[in-house]
Motif scaffolding. Sequence first.
Motif, PDB file in Angstrom:
ATOM      1  N   GLY A 192       0.822  -1.212   0.000  1.00 47.11           N
ATOM      2  CA  GLY A 192       0.000   0.000   0.000  1.00 47.11           C
ATOM      3  C   GLY A 192       0.853   1.258   0.000  1.00 47.11           C
ATOM      4  O   GLY A 192       1.942   1.284  -0.567  1.00 47.11           O
ATOM      5  N   SER A 193       0.360   2.300   0.674  1.00 50.61           N
ATOM      6  CA  SER A 193       1.037   3.598   0.677  1.00 50.61           C
ATOM      7  C   SER A 193       1.550   3.949   2.071  1.00 50.61           C
ATOM      8  O   SER A 193       1.053   3.428   3.070  1.00 50.61           O
ATOM      9  CB  SER A 193       0.074   4.682   0.183  1.00 50.61           C
ATOM     10  OG  SER A 193      -0.400   4.368  -1.114  1.00 50.61           O
ATOM     11  N   PRO A 194       2.534   4.855   2.155  1.00 51.24           N
ATOM     12  CA  PRO A 194       3.088   5.249   3.462  1.00 51.24           C
ATOM     13  C   PRO A 194       2.026   5.882   4.355  1.00 51.24           C
ATOM     14  O   PRO A 194       1.113   6.547   3.876  1.00 51.24           O
ATOM     15  CB  PRO A 194       4.163   6.273   3.088  1.00 51.24           C
ATOM     16  CG  PRO A 194       4.502   5.981   1.675  1.00 51.24           C
ATOM     17  CD  PRO A 194       3.233   5.508   1.043  1.00 51.24           C
ATOM     18  N   GLY A 195       2.164   5.669   5.662  1.00 49.74           N
ATOM     19  CA  GLY A 195       1.235   6.260   6.605  1.00 49.74           C
ATOM     20  C   GLY A 195      -0.134   5.620   6.586  1.00 49.74           C
ATOM     21  O   GLY A 195      -1.105   6.196   7.086  1.00 49.74           O
ATOM     22  N   SER A 196      -0.228   4.424   6.008  1.00 53.61           N
ATOM     23  CA  SER A 196      -1.510   3.729   5.920  1.00 53.61           C
ATOM     24  C   SER A 196      -1.481   2.487   6.798  1.00 53.61           C
ATOM     25  O   SER A 196      -0.544   2.261   7.551  1.00 53.61           O
ATOM     26  CB  SER A 196      -1.804   3.322   4.472  1.00 53.61           C
ATOM     27  OG  SER A 196      -0.951   2.263   4.062  1.00 53.61           O
ATOM     28  N   THR A 197      -2.518   1.667   6.671  1.00 52.74           N
ATOM     29  CA  THR A 197      -2.572   0.411   7.420  1.00 52.74           C
ATOM     30  C   THR A 197      -1.915  -0.728   6.648  1.00 52.74           C
ATOM     31  O   THR A 197      -1.920  -1.865   7.105  1.00 52.74           O
ATOM     32  CB  THR A 197      -4.035   0.037   7.721  1.00 52.74           C
ATOM     33  OG1 THR A 197      -4.751  -0.083   6.477  1.00 52.74           O
ATOM     34  CG2 THR A 197      -4.707   1.092   8.582  1.00 52.74           C
ATOM     35  N   ALA A 198      -1.371  -0.433   5.477  1.00 54.41           N
ATOM     36  CA  ALA A 198      -0.822  -1.469   4.602  1.00 54.41           C
ATOM     37  C   ALA A 198       0.672  -1.670   4.824  1.00 54.41           C
ATOM     38  O   ALA A 198       1.351  -0.877   5.469  1.00 54.41           O
ATOM     39  CB  ALA A 198      -1.087  -1.107   3.148  1.00 54.41           C
ATOM     40  N   GLY A 199       1.194  -2.773   4.251  1.00 53.44           N
ATOM     41  CA  GLY A 199       2.615  -3.085   4.337  1.00 53.44           C
ATOM     42  C   GLY A 199       3.260  -3.023   2.966  1.00 53.44           C
ATOM     43  O   GLY A 199       2.814  -2.295   2.084  1.00 53.44           O
TER      44      GLY A 199
END
Length: 451
Positions: free
Chosen positions: A309-316
């Motif tokens: 995903g994207s920085p500062g998100s819940t993704a890795g």
Amino acid sequence: METIKKKRMISPFKILAIGFATVILTGGILLSLPVSSISGESTSLLDSIFTATSAVCVTGLVVVDTGTYWSLFGQGVILTLIEIGGLGFMAMSTIFALLVGKRISLRERLIMQEAYNTFTLQGIISHVRYMLIFTVTVQGIASLILMTQFIPLYGVGTGIYYGVFHSISAFNNAGFDLLGDFTSLTVLNENKIILITIGMLINIGGLGYLVWREIFGSIKTRKKLKNFSLHTKVVLMISAVLLITGTLAMLIFEWNNPVTMEHMTFGNKLTNSFFSATTPRTAGFNSISNSDMTAASKLVTMIYMFIGGSPGSTAGGVKTTTLGIVIFTLISVLKGRDETEVFGKRLSQPTVYRAVSVFMLGISIVIVGVMILSISEVGAAFEIILYEVLSAFGTVGLTQGLTPTLSITGRVVITIIMYLGRVGPLTVMLALAGKQEKVNIKYPEGKLLIG
């Protein structure tokens, strides 16, 4: 005095790494208790820590089925760990501090800046408040939508619980489900409302809070897309390209696959293609069998798992902006430019170096993980091992059936890879490296042949 000085010298990177590890260990201990399992028996500490790591790192890989193994208490622990992992333990501690009226120190603000990849300390506390409000609002609305589908299927009580659980799991890109027998959402792959809702939650959580804050702010100020920050432009562009390309690729590659989509209507094929292109971006749900996909679809899935995903998100994953910087740097080199240029802006050398470092560290972690599992998991095919390692590093949670059968060594390795993928390989490396010092020395220029 020396002890106080040592505490002050602890870098934000170390605090983040230790903080996540502490939450994981606490969750693992709670899950190992007899009250956490339906059978009332204690769960091995290794399996408990594996599950806790998967929850905190919002991955979704499980060695035991979430819906049929864990008790209501155990599922509650997992859900709490998912929320902490998605928001970040610093956000949770900040929210608690604000509730009790505690002042947030400068050091804590610096740690939050590193944790959420913000450009400045200004407004960091208001950003945490925004994160909480945004999270609760989105999860609440999605829970209500999912309840309309789960209640007719499972009854009022279970339907409400399923709606809340899967909403939190999807928004945080965790991939944990309660449908039982490791089936994920394959038993509901013709329910468009559930698939689209969960797919949208994954995308919303994976874009990042900073991006959504700017999007909603632009609605109020009527700011046009061309006036968005460079970060938001790159995130939206890369995410849109990945989603559209992935959906079309899945639709084409699985169209005539008799085990996945061949017998579906066009509407269901399109919905499942969208879902299959969304979940590899670190979500972990699946609506069609991963092991029965075509080779081309599996390759697309593995590439998407690595990107994340994207920085500062819940993704890795290595993140969309990292991929963007690597691509834009390549384009700039091919154009004969000395610096990386994006949308009429110049990127600093430290930014480019950091992106390349994250990308290369990610590749290195995957290679080492695959090598170890190739030895420890006797009889497992290379493709299945690579798929598992990429899923762990990208904190995705998709598997081709290897996770429940992992050896002790395999479970330890996958646990470590999930941790590295969530905290960030560069963050962990910087934490281990110790204090960074700037050296004002320039060495003589040397030359190397390249290409």
